[in-house]
Design an enzyme around this catalytic site. Sequence first.
Site, short mmCIF file in Angstrom:
data_model
loop_
_atom_site.label_atom_id
_atom_site.label_comp_id
_atom_site.label_asym_id
_atom_site.label_seq_id
_atom_site.Cartn_x
_atom_site.Cartn_y
_atom_site.Cartn_z
N ASP A 79 0.86 -1.19 0.00
CA ASP A 79 0.00 0.00 0.00
C ASP A 79 0.88 1.22 0.00
O ASP A 79 2.05 1.15 0.37
CB ASP A 79 -0.77 0.07 1.33
N ASP A 86 -4.91 -3.31 5.28
CA ASP A 86 -5.37 -2.84 6.59
C ASP A 86 -6.87 -2.97 6.80
O ASP A 86 -7.35 -2.94 7.92
CB ASP A 86 -4.91 -1.41 6.84
N ASP A 128 -9.32 -6.31 2.67
CA ASP A 128 -7.97 -6.79 2.36
C ASP A 128 -7.76 -8.22 2.86
O ASP A 128 -6.82 -8.88 2.46
CB ASP A 128 -6.91 -5.90 3.04
P1 ATP Z 1 -3.50 3.00 -0.10
O1 ATP Z 1 -4.29 1.94 -0.76
O2 ATP Z 1 -2.15 3.13 -0.65
O3 ATP Z 1 -3.55 2.99 1.38
P2 ATP Z 1 -5.49 5.01 -0.25
O4 ATP Z 1 -5.63 5.28 1.18
O5 ATP Z 1 -5.56 6.15 -1.20
O6 ATP Z 1 -4.14 4.33 -0.59
P3 ATP Z 1 -8.05 3.80 -0.25
O7 ATP Z 1 -8.18 3.84 1.21
O8 ATP Z 1 -8.50 2.61 -1.03
O9 ATP Z 1 -6.54 3.93 -0.67
O10 ATP Z 1 -8.74 5.08 -0.83
C1 ATP Z 1 -8.99 5.24 -2.18
C2 ATP Z 1 -9.41 6.63 -2.47
O11 ATP Z 1 -10.66 6.89 -1.84
C3 ATP Z 1 -8.46 7.70 -1.94
O12 ATP Z 1 -7.46 8.00 -2.84
C4 ATP Z 1 -9.38 8.87 -1.71
O13 ATP Z 1 -9.57 9.55 -2.92
C5 ATP Z 1 -10.69 8.20 -1.33
N1 ATP Z 1 -10.83 8.15 0.12
C6 ATP Z 1 -10.01 7.56 0.99
N2 ATP Z 1 -10.47 7.68 2.24
C7 ATP Z 1 -11.60 8.39 2.16
C8 ATP Z 1 -12.55 8.85 3.12
N3 ATP Z 1 -12.42 8.61 4.41
N4 ATP Z 1 -13.59 9.56 2.66
C9 ATP Z 1 -13.74 9.78 1.37
N5 ATP Z 1 -12.90 9.40 0.43
C10 ATP Z 1 -11.82 8.69 0.80
#
Ligand code: ATP
Length: 896
Positions: free
Chosen positions: A338, A625, A629
């Site tokens: 990630d 996490d 997943d």
């Molecule tokens: P990684 O997978 O590397 O941890 P990430 O945190 O960007 O990256 P996700 O948690 O899958 O991955 O989030 C995907 C996308 O969704 C983010 O890039 C963001 O645009 C959106 N996002 C993440 N968290 C939130 C939230 N709490 N509320 C709204 N949108 C969110």
Amino acid sequence: MDATAPLPAHIQSQAAEQALAGLHTSADGLTGAEARRRLAEFGPNLVEEIGREHLLLRFAREFTHFFALILWVGAGLAFAAEAFDPGQGMGRLGVAIVGVILINGAFSFWQEYRAERAVAALRRLLPQQVRALRGGAVVQLRASELVPGDIVLLAEGDCVPADCRLIEAFALRVNLSTLTGESLPQARDAGPRPPVPTLQAKNLVLAGTSVVSGEARAVVAATGMRTEFGRIAHLTQTAGATTSPLQREIARLSRIVAVLATTLGGVFFFIGQALGLPFWENLLFAIGIIVANVPEGLLPTVTLSLAMATQRMARRNALMRHLPAVEALGSTTVILSDKTGTLTQNRMAVRRLWLGGEAFTAQGVAARPDIGADHLALFVDAAVCHTLKAVERGGARDWLGDPMEVALATMGREVAGALEGFVRRDEIPFDTERKRMSVRCDTPQGPMLYCKGALETVLAACDGVQLAGRVTPLDATARDRVLAAQDEMAKAGLRVLAFAHAPAPDGLPDEERGLTLSGLVGLEDPPRPEVADAIARCAAAGIRVVMVTGDHPHTALAIAREIGLVKGAQPLVVGGDALDHLSPAQLQLALDAPEILFARVAAEQKMRIVEALQKKREIVAVTGDGVNDAPALRAADIGIAMGVAGTDVAREAADMILLDDNFASIVAAIEEGRAVFDNLRKFLTYILTSNIPELVPYLAFVLFGIPLPLTIIQILAVDLGTDMLPALALGAERPDPGVMRRPPRARRERLLSWGLIGRAYLFLGLLEAAGAMAVFLCVLADAGWRYGERLAHTAPLYLEATTACLATIVVMQAVNVFLCRHPRRSLFAFGLLSNPLILLGVAAELALLLFIAYTAAGNWLFGTAPVSAAVWEGALGLALAMAEEVRKAWLRRTPP
Ligand code: ATP
């Protein structure tokens, strides 16, 4: 209230308030004092681990396994020999073999016990945390501190810590598979119902199950062993410990060697009979061969060595959940990582905004209150659209939750203020597939829906955009402008969140639609400082690192370049949509690209990447996490969960937990994993070497009719006495600096390779055998012995000569332990104190030898006599002349 009884059925039919009253608590939770009182009364909320087997039974098992049985037969034969033909020293041999079985059994038991304790200690490093209400405030507690009457807050990914009655639930679904085996999520809510069996009750959530989605508040009704889970644990034994391929290989190997040794003993017995050796002498010889070659202590030492590695890994912030993982980790070839929080710090700071068609810096907005006033909707949105919990920390109010939401909510509140008259009513939760979330609020302007998320998914729900102070329809031009604004921020490595809103007079819709886009916010999340170096180390170690993120491709690529993960001009960036359209074969082919990263990927899609890599015969480590997943974490060879930011569910599914969520800790753990394998090889080389100087004297005795140079008891003194501690010290060596500069171990590569056997048996072993025989014969010749002369077992010359033979083997082994530290590197390349255990082991080894040679007790027990200084000089000279250093120097001239 009787909390010692199973959950009372009426708790299901009561209204939430009655259930609270029945447990003498309130919606604000217990006070701290009452919670402490109840903890003293009901005990900690722990399900006692059921002892796998009684300790005594396990102790007894150490004396009845396959090897022990072979040795018992040997002892039995020796005693029988003593009975039929007394005076040949067979009785003493029998006693010695029994001694071997006992010492070896006790030592193995101690090693296994220590290994088990080490693993158990690791489990205590990361206790499950829960959020509870005490005295009206949200607090973080250890799950073990919960008592009946506590109010717990549950969210997606949490493991339910105790048996609870729901007080309030939003779209709650739980996974009951640990209790019922049923893995389809089940809906749960707080409404009272006629009582049904506990497992089916719709308004109860039970310990050991997990929250798949939604949120809830619940009152704890039963804890620890009184929970349904605790009672099941009482009834069924937990599954036995799993063994690793390595442990199985060692067990198989030991068995083969034991059978070989026994066969060899048998064959030599018959040869001896054919040559006309006396029966009992011949029998003694056969037993000698068996005892010399049976690898008694191998398996427990391997187990202990794995357990010690887990402790070293824990010190480097990687917590192994079971031993087999240590080994898979050492052979990892690909890490799917990630981005957020693992490669980056997850310290989000708002840097840029795009409002009404114009770009601003965060400071720019802070300096101009008029901007905030013009675009209030975005700041209100940021302040209310989140899943944070307010907690008391040291008297101050603090947010608990996703650091990105903390940054956004803080920014929102700074501009929009206290938001009087805003009441949050409902939520459409975030998930990695939708990549957006919304809340419905009552506001002074009427009910509103506030949404935030990834721009593509928010745009899909918008039909207007706020540009230059007014709302304009979202046509192609406006869309392009917004996308261009996002690209610009993303290319600078910022994570871009879009905000949108709409009136919501008719309650919460199933899906957001008809929204107005209010603007974009770009957040900076700097890479962790150690990561660039860790990635370079992976490259040197032949391990591929592939970023798999939910973030925008441009953001992902900018960060990947910053940390050195991508260097070329044309990396392949695969988006989530593209991934959906790739067939498994196409995905496998895509993974051949020299540089690849996955962006805008949902958690569910990780599984496909893991599987594709495994089909390419890679050993895959994957980080994760969230709840979604978990399947990928289970499917991967090494599932890695986050200790700080991860959910309980991900942690339960993982093989390893990062205590600091840091990518660099994965690399440190891989280094330790590789070292385990190396150490076992050093250890094997060392103990296999001494088999040859133990065997050759017997061959000489039978084939050339010389006096027996080394008695069986003396063999046992080496195998189970002098060799033991130095061997253990080799098992505890620190990782070699070169360990991360060579490619991963091939999947098929065996621990016991032909190279290792050749080096131990045909090189080091033969040198030691030649040395031992030379010293033995010199001592005899010096005293005027002539070939063909027979010596009595008790003749002083014979005792001295066998002692000289034994001393030479032990001294040569004392030098050999240093030679075994590396198959190629010179022993002088290691600092003298780099592994103090080795020095300690050698000191113990020599002390034991002195005891055997120079004390009356040692002489009596081992049939030895003091030897002259010339013997020591000879032994030391031969040991130092072991040509291994020359061989290594020659080896180093050729690449590995
Ligand atoms: P990684 O997978 O590397 O941890 P990430 O945190 O960007 O990256 P996700 O948690 O899958 O991955 O989030 C995907 C996308 O969704 C983010 O890039 C963001 O645009 C959106 N996002 C993440 N968290 C939130 C939230 N709490 N509320 C709204 N949108 C969110």
